[in-house]
Design a protein around this motif. Structure first.
Motif, PDB file in Angstrom:
ATOM      1  N   ALA A 111      10.417   7.792 -17.731  1.00 41.72           N
ATOM      2  CA  ALA A 111       9.452   7.101 -18.532  1.00 41.72           C
ATOM      3  C   ALA A 111       8.341   8.581 -18.995  1.00 41.72           C
ATOM      4  CB  ALA A 111       8.658   6.371 -17.537  1.00 41.72           C
ATOM      5  N   ASP A 112       7.739   8.613 -18.741  1.00 45.29           N
ATOM      6  CA  ASP A 112       7.092   9.852 -19.141  1.00 45.29           C
ATOM      7  C   ASP A 112       8.191  11.247 -19.722  1.00 45.29           C
ATOM      8  OD1 ASP A 112       5.271  10.057 -18.057  1.00 45.29           O
ATOM      9  OD2 ASP A 112       5.484  11.005 -16.248  1.00 45.29           O
ATOM     10  N   LEU A 113       9.244  11.442 -19.829  1.00 49.27           N
ATOM     11  CA  LEU A 113      10.556  11.573 -20.440  1.00 49.27           C
ATOM     12  C   LEU A 113      10.843  11.055 -21.494  1.00 49.27           C
ATOM     13  CD1 LEU A 113      12.272  14.720 -20.582  1.00 49.27           C
ATOM     14  CD2 LEU A 113      14.027  13.360 -19.716  1.00 49.27           C
ATOM     15  N   GLU A 114      10.979   9.836 -21.247  1.00 42.52           N
ATOM     16  CA  GLU A 114      11.288   8.967 -22.723  1.00 42.52           C
ATOM     17  C   GLU A 114      10.241   9.093 -23.862  1.00 42.52           C
ATOM     18  OE1 GLU A 114      12.407   5.815 -21.558  1.00 42.52           O
ATOM     19  OE2 GLU A 114      14.529   6.116 -20.445  1.00 42.52           O
ATOM     20  N   HIS A 115       8.803   9.102 -23.300  1.00 41.89           N
ATOM     21  CA  HIS A 115       7.370   9.623 -24.080  1.00 41.89           C
ATOM     22  C   HIS A 115       7.767  10.505 -24.682  1.00 41.89           C
ATOM     23  CE1 HIS A 115       3.501   8.824 -24.629  1.00 41.89           C
ATOM     24  NE2 HIS A 115       3.031   9.823 -24.758  1.00 41.89           N
ATOM     25  N   MET A 116       7.425  11.839 -23.807  1.00 43.92           N
ATOM     26  CA  MET A 116       7.763  12.881 -24.669  1.00 43.92           C
ATOM     27  C   MET A 116       8.603  13.167 -25.676  1.00 43.92           C
ATOM     28  SD  MET A 116       6.296  15.888 -25.062  1.00 43.92           S
ATOM     29  CE  MET A 116       5.090  16.324 -23.437  1.00 43.92           C
ATOM     30  N   GLU A 117       9.888  12.397 -25.726  1.00 48.14           N
ATOM     31  CA  GLU A 117      10.833  12.330 -26.503  1.00 48.14           C
ATOM     32  C   GLU A 117      10.207  12.178 -27.453  1.00 48.14           C
ATOM     33  OE1 GLU A 117      14.336  11.764 -24.256  1.00 48.14           O
ATOM     34  OE2 GLU A 117      14.816  13.092 -24.310  1.00 48.14           O
ATOM     35  N   ARG A 118      10.048  10.342 -27.920  1.00 47.10           N
ATOM     36  CA  ARG A 118       9.160   9.908 -28.710  1.00 47.10           C
ATOM     37  C   ARG A 118       8.814  10.938 -29.695  1.00 47.10           C
ATOM     38  NH1 ARG A 118       9.756   5.428 -25.302  1.00 47.10           N
ATOM     39  NH2 ARG A 118       7.374   5.834 -24.754  1.00 47.10           N
ATOM     40  N   VAL A 119       7.102  11.250 -28.670  1.00 51.63           N
ATOM     41  CA  VAL A 119       6.333  12.081 -29.910  1.00 51.63           C
ATOM     42  C   VAL A 119       6.276  13.134 -29.996  1.00 51.63           C
ATOM     43  CG1 VAL A 119       4.174  13.439 -28.945  1.00 51.63           C
ATOM     44  CG2 VAL A 119       4.774  11.381 -26.995  1.00 51.63           C
ATOM     45  N   MET A 120       7.482  14.658 -29.560  1.00 53.26           N
ATOM     46  CA  MET A 120       8.417  15.353 -30.104  1.00 53.26           C
ATOM     47  C   MET A 120       9.148  14.319 -31.221  1.00 53.26           C
ATOM     48  SD  MET A 120       7.318  17.777 -28.638  1.00 53.26           S
ATOM     49  CE  MET A 120       7.960  18.674 -29.521  1.00 53.26           C
ATOM     50  N   GLN A 121       9.696  13.680 -31.114  1.00 50.47           N
ATOM     51  CA  GLN A 121      10.317  13.233 -32.562  1.00 50.47           C
ATOM     52  C   GLN A 121       9.843  13.022 -33.627  1.00 50.47           C
ATOM     53  OE1 GLN A 121      13.903  13.490 -33.062  1.00 50.47           O
ATOM     54  NE2 GLN A 121      13.231  13.626 -35.145  1.00 50.47           N
ATOM     55  N   ASP A 122       8.262  12.007 -33.334  1.00 51.33           N
ATOM     56  CA  ASP A 122       7.488  12.050 -34.414  1.00 51.33           C
ATOM     57  C   ASP A 122       6.666  12.687 -35.112  1.00 51.33           C
ATOM     58  OD1 ASP A 122       7.989   9.177 -33.692  1.00 51.33           O
ATOM     59  OD2 ASP A 122       5.843   8.663 -32.393  1.00 51.33           O
ATOM     60  N   LYS A 123       6.916  13.639 -34.218  1.00 53.85           N
ATOM     61  CA  LYS A 123       6.255  15.932 -34.913  1.00 53.85           C
ATOM     62  C   LYS A 123       7.133  16.082 -35.914  1.00 53.85           C
ATOM     63  CE  LYS A 123       2.708  17.681 -34.894  1.00 53.85           C
ATOM     64  NZ  LYS A 123       1.067  17.481 -36.066  1.00 53.85           N
ATOM     65  N   LEU A 124       8.071  15.988 -35.131  1.00 53.70           N
ATOM     66  CA  LEU A 124       9.075  16.937 -35.771  1.00 53.70           C
ATOM     67  C   LEU A 124       9.112  15.856 -37.170  1.00 53.70           C
ATOM     68  CD1 LEU A 124      11.832  17.743 -33.659  1.00 53.70           C
ATOM     69  CD2 LEU A 124      10.701  19.207 -34.466  1.00 53.70           C
ATOM     70  N   ASN A 125       9.821  14.006 -37.520  1.00 53.29           N
ATOM     71  CA  ASN A 125      10.067  13.287 -38.583  1.00 53.29           C
ATOM     72  C   ASN A 125       8.356  14.277 -39.634  1.00 53.29           C
ATOM     73  OD1 ASN A 125      12.027  12.656 -37.681  1.00 53.29           O
ATOM     74  ND2 ASN A 125      11.512  11.019 -36.674  1.00 53.29           N
ATOM     75  N   GLU A 126       7.168  14.343 -38.769  1.00 48.02           N
ATOM     76  CA  GLU A 126       6.015  14.561 -39.387  1.00 48.02           C
ATOM     77  C   GLU A 126       6.238  15.858 -40.567  1.00 48.02           C
ATOM     78  OE1 GLU A 126       1.414  15.194 -38.588  1.00 48.02           O
ATOM     79  OE2 GLU A 126       2.241  13.693 -37.634  1.00 48.02           O
ATOM     80  N   LEU A 127       6.239  16.506 -39.660  1.00 54.00           N
ATOM     81  CA  LEU A 127       7.091  18.059 -40.118  1.00 54.00           C
ATOM     82  C   LEU A 127       7.484  18.357 -41.466  1.00 54.00           C
ATOM     83  CD1 LEU A 127       6.125  20.252 -37.269  1.00 54.00           C
ATOM     84  CD2 LEU A 127       4.709  20.028 -38.771  1.00 54.00           C
ATOM     85  N   ARG A 128       8.552  17.132 -41.257  1.00 57.90           N
ATOM     86  CA  ARG A 128      10.186  17.325 -42.148  1.00 57.90           C
ATOM     87  C   ARG A 128       9.449  17.090 -43.777  1.00 57.90           C
ATOM     88  NH1 ARG A 128      13.549  16.885 -37.483  1.00 57.90           N
ATOM     89  NH2 ARG A 128      15.149  18.078 -37.417  1.00 57.90           N
ATOM     90  N   ARG A 129       7.674  15.890 -43.592  1.00 55.81           N
ATOM     91  CA  ARG A 129       7.462  14.765 -44.224  1.00 55.81           C
ATOM     92  C   ARG A 129       6.993  15.879 -45.472  1.00 55.81           C
ATOM     93  NH1 ARG A 129       7.469  10.206 -41.150  1.00 55.81           N
ATOM     94  NH2 ARG A 129       5.906  10.815 -40.396  1.00 55.81           N
ATOM     95  N   GLN A 130       6.021  16.910 -44.166  1.00 54.23           N
ATOM     96  CA  GLN A 130       5.270  18.016 -44.463  1.00 54.23           C
ATOM     97  C   GLN A 130       5.644  18.999 -46.112  1.00 54.23           C
ATOM     98  OE1 GLN A 130       2.714  19.183 -42.070  1.00 54.23           O
ATOM     99  NE2 GLN A 130       1.086  17.257 -41.949  1.00 54.23           N
ATOM    100  N   ILE A 131       7.021  19.298 -44.672  1.00 54.27           N
ATOM    101  CA  ILE A 131       7.899  20.284 -45.703  1.00 54.27           C
ATOM    102  C   ILE A 131       8.372  19.939 -46.967  1.00 54.27           C
ATOM    103  CG2 ILE A 131      10.284  21.913 -45.887  1.00 54.27           C
ATOM    104  CD1 ILE A 131       9.592  22.120 -42.791  1.00 54.27           C
ATOM    105  N   GLU A 132       8.662  18.823 -47.328  1.00 53.49           N
ATOM    106  CA  GLU A 132       9.627  17.827 -48.148  1.00 53.49           C
ATOM    107  C   GLU A 132       8.525  17.586 -49.256  1.00 53.49           C
ATOM    108  OE1 GLU A 132      12.652  16.995 -49.638  1.00 53.49           O
ATOM    109  OE2 GLU A 132      13.704  17.946 -47.485  1.00 53.49           O
ATOM    110  N   ALA A 133       6.863  17.294 -49.230  1.00 53.65           N
ATOM    111  CA  ALA A 133       6.163  16.996 -49.791  1.00 53.65           C
ATOM    112  C   ALA A 133       5.876  18.180 -51.081  1.00 53.65           C
ATOM    113  CB  ALA A 133       5.205  16.539 -49.541  1.00 53.65           C
ATOM    114  N   LEU A 134       5.421  19.761 -50.057  1.00 51.78           N
ATOM    115  CA  LEU A 134       5.483  20.882 -50.469  1.00 51.78           C
ATOM    116  C   LEU A 134       7.282  21.454 -51.563  1.00 51.78           C
ATOM    117  CD1 LEU A 134       4.501  22.794 -47.551  1.00 51.78           C
ATOM    118  CD2 LEU A 134       3.204  22.175 -49.711  1.00 51.78           C
ATOM    119  N   LYS A 135       8.217  20.509 -51.966  1.00 42.42           N
ATOM    120  CA  LYS A 135       8.785  21.201 -52.677  1.00 42.42           C
ATOM    121  C   LYS A 135       8.631  20.751 -54.063  1.00 42.42           C
ATOM    122  CE  LYS A 135      12.624  21.622 -48.837  1.00 42.42           C
ATOM    123  NZ  LYS A 135      14.075  21.080 -48.536  1.00 42.42           N
TER     124      LYS A 135
END
Length: 135
Positions: A111-135
């Motif tokens: 359960a902790d592993l699945e939670h961590m994977e969701r958190v990391m995926q959300d963070k990666l998506n947020e960073l990608r959105r921020q990078i796209e906003a800079l273009k």
């Protein structure tokens, strides 16, 4: 109910009925108590609280500090010991076999592993959105 569990109340715990389990581990020169709660899906309340209790500085010789006897010394915080007694009383003496404990630990780790994977995926998506906003 706080009069039944004064140490837990002093630590800021108020949802005694929602406590599902606790975990105690040692990190360096500190004991870490983590208390887990039953929370409904979508709840904004935290699923756990973490408390750190520092251990006193060592007064024994370095050679003795490396032995197993040293690590078994009762140098834990009296507040932590009292909190553990109250948690044990609150949750009852649920006797688990070694297999049940291993299964519970495995379930929690998954359960902790699945939670961590969701958190990391959300963070990666947020960073990608921020990078796209800079273009």
């Amino acid at each position: 109910m706080s009069e039944q569990y004064p140490t837990l109340a002093q630590m800021g715990i108020t949802s005694f009925d929602n406590i599902s389990r606790y975990q105690l581990r040692r990190e360096g020169r500190a004991d870490v108590l983590k208390i887990y709660y039953h929370r409904p899906k979508g709840s904004l309340l935290s699923r756990s609280k973490k408390f750190t209790f520092a251990r006193p500085k060592s007064l024994g010789p370095v050679e003795f500090q490396k032995t197993e006897q040293w690590h078994q010394l009762e140098d834990t915080s009296p507040i932590l010991r009292q909190a553990l007694l109250e948690l044990h009383r609150l949750l009852g003496s649920e006797a688990h076999t070694a297999d049940e404990t291993t299964a519970d630990t495995k379930q929690q780790l998954l359960a902790d592993l699945e939670h961590m994977e969701r958190v990391m995926q959300d963070k990666l998506n947020e960073l990608r959105r921020q990078i796209e906003a800079l273009k």
